[in-house]
Design a protein around this motif. Structure first.
Motif, mmCIF file in Angstrom:
data_model
loop_
_atom_site.group_PDB
_atom_site.id
_atom_site.type_symbol
_atom_site.label_atom_id
_atom_site.label_comp_id
_atom_site.label_asym_id
_atom_site.label_seq_id
_atom_site.Cartn_x
_atom_site.Cartn_y
_atom_site.Cartn_z
ATOM 1 N N SER A 265 -54.995 7.215 89.122
ATOM 2 C CA SER A 265 -53.588 7.161 88.836
ATOM 3 C C SER A 265 -52.471 7.063 87.449
ATOM 4 C CB SER A 265 -52.606 7.517 89.839
ATOM 5 O OG SER A 265 -52.334 5.710 90.057
ATOM 6 N N ALA A 266 -52.781 6.340 86.731
ATOM 7 C CA ALA A 266 -52.088 6.383 85.643
ATOM 8 C C ALA A 266 -52.887 6.600 84.354
ATOM 9 C CB ALA A 266 -51.406 5.102 85.259
ATOM 10 N N TYR A 267 -53.962 6.730 84.568
ATOM 11 C CA TYR A 267 -55.023 7.032 83.165
ATOM 12 C C TYR A 267 -54.416 7.535 82.400
ATOM 13 C CZ TYR A 267 -58.925 7.721 80.767
ATOM 14 O OH TYR A 267 -59.929 8.540 79.790
ATOM 15 N N SER A 268 -54.105 8.897 82.544
ATOM 16 C CA SER A 268 -53.640 10.511 81.954
ATOM 17 C C SER A 268 -52.263 10.478 81.305
ATOM 18 C CB SER A 268 -53.610 11.636 82.586
ATOM 19 O OG SER A 268 -54.843 11.885 83.058
ATOM 20 N N LYS A 269 -51.236 9.346 82.351
ATOM 21 C CA LYS A 269 -49.986 8.773 81.670
ATOM 22 C C LYS A 269 -50.257 7.860 80.818
ATOM 23 C CE LYS A 269 -46.398 6.042 82.689
ATOM 24 N NZ LYS A 269 -45.211 5.213 83.888
ATOM 25 N N PHE A 270 -50.501 6.676 80.006
ATOM 26 C CA PHE A 270 -51.082 5.690 79.228
ATOM 27 C C PHE A 270 -51.535 6.951 77.920
ATOM 28 C CE2 PHE A 270 -49.459 3.520 82.268
ATOM 29 C CZ PHE A 270 -49.188 1.982 81.636
ATOM 30 N N LYS A 271 -52.471 7.907 78.375
ATOM 31 C CA LYS A 271 -53.727 8.347 77.652
ATOM 32 C C LYS A 271 -52.042 9.055 76.382
ATOM 33 C CE LYS A 271 -58.179 10.091 76.451
ATOM 34 N NZ LYS A 271 -59.495 10.881 76.795
ATOM 35 N N LYS A 272 -51.351 9.446 77.331
ATOM 36 C CA LYS A 272 -50.877 10.843 76.467
ATOM 37 C C LYS A 272 -49.260 10.553 76.158
ATOM 38 C CE LYS A 272 -51.562 14.659 79.913
ATOM 39 N NZ LYS A 272 -51.650 15.104 81.021
ATOM 40 N N ASP A 273 -49.817 8.914 76.228
ATOM 41 C CA ASP A 273 -48.111 8.591 76.011
ATOM 42 C C ASP A 273 -48.537 7.264 74.568
ATOM 43 O OD1 ASP A 273 -45.919 6.411 75.669
ATOM 44 O OD2 ASP A 273 -45.594 6.669 77.169
ATOM 45 N N LYS A 274 -48.196 7.448 73.513
ATOM 46 C CA LYS A 274 -47.935 7.151 72.100
ATOM 47 C C LYS A 274 -47.875 5.793 71.821
ATOM 48 C CE LYS A 274 -47.005 11.784 68.938
ATOM 49 N NZ LYS A 274 -46.534 11.715 68.406
ATOM 50 N N GLN A 275 -46.816 5.149 72.998
ATOM 51 C CA GLN A 275 -46.811 4.054 73.068
ATOM 52 C C GLN A 275 -47.979 2.924 73.992
ATOM 53 O OE1 GLN A 275 -43.890 2.201 75.521
ATOM 54 N NE2 GLN A 275 -44.195 0.319 75.046
ATOM 55 N N TRP A 276 -48.303 3.305 73.930
ATOM 56 C CA TRP A 276 -49.864 3.073 74.737
ATOM 57 C C TRP A 276 -51.573 3.560 74.485
ATOM 58 C CZ3 TRP A 276 -48.059 -1.263 76.229
ATOM 59 C CH2 TRP A 276 -46.872 -1.540 76.603
ATOM 60 N N SER A 277 -51.336 4.829 73.961
ATOM 61 C CA SER A 277 -52.711 5.303 73.656
ATOM 62 C C SER A 277 -53.546 4.344 72.465
ATOM 63 C CB SER A 277 -52.568 6.645 73.761
ATOM 64 O OG SER A 277 -51.642 6.589 72.040
ATOM 65 N N SER A 278 -52.755 3.890 71.557
ATOM 66 C CA SER A 278 -53.921 2.876 71.083
ATOM 67 C C SER A 278 -54.097 1.309 71.514
ATOM 68 C CB SER A 278 -52.732 3.053 69.112
ATOM 69 O OG SER A 278 -51.842 1.823 70.045
ATOM 70 N N ARG A 279 -53.435 1.063 72.539
ATOM 71 C CA ARG A 279 -53.438 0.202 72.499
ATOM 72 C C ARG A 279 -54.584 0.384 74.451
ATOM 73 N NH1 ARG A 279 -51.733 -2.891 70.152
ATOM 74 N NH2 ARG A 279 -52.061 -5.168 71.219
ATOM 75 N N ILE A 280 -55.481 0.997 74.591
ATOM 76 C CA ILE A 280 -55.935 1.557 75.441
ATOM 77 C C ILE A 280 -57.382 0.438 75.104
ATOM 78 C CG2 ILE A 280 -56.834 2.818 77.360
ATOM 79 C CD1 ILE A 280 -54.789 4.098 77.362
ATOM 80 N N ILE A 281 -58.252 0.298 76.336
ATOM 81 C CA ILE A 281 -59.588 -0.815 75.518
ATOM 82 C C ILE A 281 -60.459 0.045 76.403
ATOM 83 C CG2 ILE A 281 -61.206 -2.128 74.660
ATOM 84 C CD1 ILE A 281 -58.191 -4.546 74.992
ATOM 85 N N SER A 282 -61.603 0.729 76.015
ATOM 86 C CA SER A 282 -62.660 1.118 77.347
ATOM 87 C C SER A 282 -63.648 -0.267 76.976
ATOM 88 C CB SER A 282 -63.234 1.889 77.007
ATOM 89 O OG SER A 282 -63.811 1.972 75.910
ATOM 90 N N MET A 283 -64.327 -0.085 78.355
ATOM 91 C CA MET A 283 -65.123 -1.109 78.576
ATOM 92 C C MET A 283 -66.266 -0.589 79.358
ATOM 93 S SD MET A 283 -66.747 -3.121 81.514
ATOM 94 C CE MET A 283 -65.080 -3.262 82.069
#
Lengths: 530, 295
Positions: A265-283
């Motif tokens: 539910s929060a994935y899209s929001k964080f992905k679009k947010d510049k503050q967080w998008s670069s801090r997302i790590i995928s596994m």
């Protein structure tokens, strides 16, 4: 001024200060409450979230992810996994495997101590492993050691010790198997293979020590200053138990958590947010999500009908749209990261979307309008997905009735073979393709042992067993490939995707790594740089 | 209480699902599953299991959790103060707010204020707790950073769950108070009081409130009793370590000793609160005194 007017004004004059005082009092209370204690963060500690209280931290009894991920930081085994999923030394300095693949001899490091100060010796491993097999322990993890010589006799109480666990000397430990079993070393990286001292079974050798466990609230781990390897870079870890995803996301945004796994539910929001998008790590997870079909009874005892189901569903589209590409398309039951072979094109028949072919098969088999019950858990995501599958299958000529059950009842129904179809996933316990073949497709594992599709094929059984026994990787992979190709062709299940998880970290968190298996994260590299 | 234990035991056993299956993970051998069932005693017949449980209860023991191996009674005793604090705080907000709004609406019956109070109380009753909880968390925690969004601890952690829990209770109280007070205001003795020249404050406090107090106390007793059984959704969303969350986890995992322990405690608390409410009636309204002297 008339008296009445004066009175009104006076009343008005009296009320105003009262209101102001009330308002002032209200805000004073609010602010004093909101600021009455400083931030509760412990300096130098990293904050993680758990969505449930761990059931236990006893390595012999752990079956949940929460418990296993914490135990990995408190205990050690003979071997562990490195970043490339290779087996590397942990407490064992080195090991030898006999040519017949039956004997594993481990040479232990000297100077490794439990947190009670006593040095780890070979007899501790014997004790810890026998404890898992001891019927008094009631461990659900006995299967980890069920290939060891003499385990049955010990479990039944016929023998006082397990013949296959041998203490050669203080620092040499040997395990003898009943038959060669290629994934055995991988299995020794698992939680039940951790070493504990006989005199104090709560005390491990790990990078961290359990300092406090407030049931349903939090667990606090403290750095083990006497750890035998490189010490942790943080003072400790605090696990906050937060059942709700949205609450965890809020805690993270407020800086109260340092790392969270992003809920769908929060994935899209964080992905679009510049503050967080670069801090997302995928596994890329070692898992397979699938639609299982009960192959032991009508109507899905027909391999042709199962193949038709596979043709009827556009998994790629569902993955791209509904699942927002949070996974990789699955070619078969074995996850892409563990498959060390190519699946032949002619074996992939049935794995591509072809609704016309699906209808043809169903018509040819005389099964148009057939009804089937699909069991799912009551999670909204799963129910939504089940409805999508239902609509695809209806177009192909299969009327699916969705039945939602709570997890425990769902598992019970599946184990008893009550469902015609069901939605489930399988996650790796250890990084070996065997973990995705033997429990799920071998005919000896019907029901609770993993084979819930009740699929039975002698050839597949034989190939999986041969793969387990193979002494070299080349042969092992050949057997596994052949087994997987048969399974894909016979389609006891439709493999949808291998899920990729996404985590997000705070800017001050450095060196945080995510691993495809929860036991791999020992908490070694993470550090805080503010 | 005996009836409750029997009903609860029967209903729990009638639920589909197996506690052992949730406990043993994915690859446990069937013989291990059987031996765990045997140790838990869930392999026995209903009557033997129930008799065994009654025997435990007679010794003042609620048994141990299948999952954590912790003493259920000790866990309940540990969590009850949290639930009590939450219920008390929620009522501390709900009672003054609900009663005040109800009074104001009754005094301004059919006016704008009455309509506003009616709309607000209707919203308070209709909005699901999970939604209001999320909204309150986003506003007061995330945006204004006034209170922590979750956890169990000092008063700061209590404010948000208590507020969310108080909303439906305040709404019910406002509506009940409004209806009751509006009816009382039509009574001849109110006109008499006005004619006697009593101040409106005196009339409200002595004549109106005293006569309206019974339905208000009834609602307070019912809400307080149910909150003391744990507010499942509120406690889960705000991570409040109370009986509601504990019960819910027990239900999900089919942890029979936990479920039964919580039901028995909840029943006892509810009966106790109702008893206190009944005793309160005795003091608040002389007409319902059981042993009133015959005139």
């Amino acid at each position: 001024m008339p008296l009445a007017a004066c009175n009104r004004r006076l009343t008005h004059c009296k009320r105003l200060p009262f209101r102001r005082i009330s308002l002032f009092f209200f805000f004073a209370v609010v602010f004093s409450i909101s600021s009455c204690s400083p931030s509760n963060r412990l300096d130098g500690y990293v904050y993680y979230r758990l969505n449930a209280n761990p059931t236990t931290l006893d390595p012999a009894l752990i079956t949940d992810v929460s418990g296993a991920s914490i135990a990995a930081k408190l205990f050690n085994g003979l071997v562990k996994l490195n970043d490339d999923l290779e087996i590397v030394p942990d407490i064992a300095e080195k090991w030898e495997v006999s040519k017949d693949g039956l004997r594993y001899r481990f040479y232990l490091k000297k100077g490794v101590s439990f947190i009670n100060g006593r040095e780890v010796e070979a007899q501790d491993f014997k004790y810890s492993f026998e404890r898992v097999l001891n019927s008094k322990t009631k461990s659900p993890n006995t299967w980890v050691f069920d290939k060891v010589e003499g385990e049955k006799e010990f479990q039944k109480g016929i023998a006082k010790e397990v013949k296959g666990f041998k203490v050669i000397d203080g620092y040499t430990f040997e395990i003898k198997l009943k038959r060669p079993f290629s994934p055995f070393l991988s299995m020794l990286t698992m939680t039940p293979a951790y070493v504990i001292p006989k005199e104090d079974i709560d005390k491990g050798t790990g990078l961290f020590v359990l300092k406090k466990w407030l049931h349903n609230r939090e667990l606090i781990l403290e750095r083990n200053e006497n750890y035998f390897g490189d010490k942790a870079k943080v003072k400790g870890i605090v696990y906050k138990i937060i059942p709700e995803d949205l609450t965890a996301v809020t805690e993270f945004e407020l800086g109260n958590l340092d790392v969270i796994s992003l809920p769908a539910s929060a994935y899209s929001k964080f992905k679009k947010d510049k503050q967080w998008s670069s801090r997302i790590i995928s596994m890329r997870g070692l898992n397979t999500y699938y639609l299982g079909m009960n192959s032991s009874r009508h109507p899905f005892d027909s391999a042709n009908l199962r193949r038709a189901v596979s043709y009827a569903i556009d998994r790629k589209k569902i993955l791209e749209t509904f699942y927002e590409n949070r996974g990789r398309p699955a070619q078969g039951p074995v996850p892409d990261l563990l498959r060390k072979w190519e699946i032949k094109d002619n074996s992939r028949e049935g794995s591509e979307y072809d609704p016309r072919k699906a209808k043809e098969i169903i018509k040819r088999e005389g099964m148009s309008g057939i009804k089937a019950k699909m069991y799912v858990t009551a999670d909204q995501d799963v129910v939504d997905l089940a409805e999508i599958i239902q609509s695809y299958l209806l177009s192909a000529g299969i009327a699916v009735d969705i039945k939602q059950l709570e997890w425990s009842a769902y598992k019970d129904a599946l184990n008893k073979g009550e469902a015609d179809m069901f939605w489930l996933s399988w996650w790796a316990d250890y990084p070996d393709a065997e973990n995705f073949l033997f429990p799920l497709f071998h005919s000896s594992n019907f029901g609770s042992a993993g084979n819930r599709t009740r699929y039975a094929n002698r050839e597949a059984d034989f190939l999986i067993e041969q793969g387990q026994n193979a002494l070299n990787e080349k042969d092992r992979n050949r057997f596994y490939r052949e087994a997987e190709e048969i399974i894909i062709k016979e389609s006891p299940r439709v493999s949808f995707w291998h899920r990729t998880d996404f985590l997000v970290t705070q800017p001050w968190i450095k060196g945080y790594r995510v691993y495809p298996i929860y036991t791999m994260d020992k908490g070694m590299d993470v550090r805080i740089e503010r | 209480m005996f009836g409750i234990t029997l009903c609860a035991f029967f209903l729990i056993k009638a639920l589909p699902g197996d506690p052992v299956l949730s406990l043993v993970g994915e690859r446990a051998h069937p013989e291990i599953i059987e031996s765990i069932k045997k140790e838990m005693g869930v392999d026995k017949g209903f009557i033997r299991q129930y008799a065994g449980y009654l025997n435990l209860l007679a010794q003042g023991n609620f048994g141990t959790s299948y999952y954590t191996n912790r003493d259920v009674l000790r866990d309940i005793i540990g969590k009850f103060p949290n639930t009590l604090a939450l219920a008390f705080a929620a009522m501390l907000i709900a009672v003054p707010a609900g009663v005040t709004l109800g009074f104001i609406a009754a005094y301004r019956k059919d006016g704008l204020i009455d309509k506003c109070v009616n709309a607000v109380s209707l919203a308070g009753l209709s909005i699901p707790v999970f939604w209001s909880a999320i909204m309150v968390m986003l506003l007061l925690s995330l945006k204004l950073k006034l209170f922590p969004p979750s956890g169990t601890g000092d008063i700061r952690f209590l404010v948000l769950p208590a507020f969310v829990l108080s909303v439906p209770a305040a709404a019910t109280l406002a509506r009940i108070t409004r209806t009751t007070v509006a009816d009382i205001l039509k009574m001849p003795y109110i006109n008499t009081a006005k004619a006697k020249g009593l101040s409106s404050l005196n009339i409200s406090a002595v004549h109106v409130l005293k006569n309206a107090i019974i339905p208000i106390v009834t609602i307070i007793g019912l809400d307080f009793g149910s909150y003391l059984n744990g507010a499942v959704v509120t406690e889960t969303i705000f991570g409040w370590d109370g009986l509601g969350r504990f019960t819910m986890e027990g239900i999900i995992k089919r942890d029979y000793p936990v479920i039964l322990g919580c039901i028995i405690t909840g029943t006892a608390v509810f009966v106790l609160v109702n008893l206190i409410t009944d005793i309160a009636y005795h003091y608040l309204d002389p007409r319902i005194r059981l042993h009133a002297k015959k005139s």
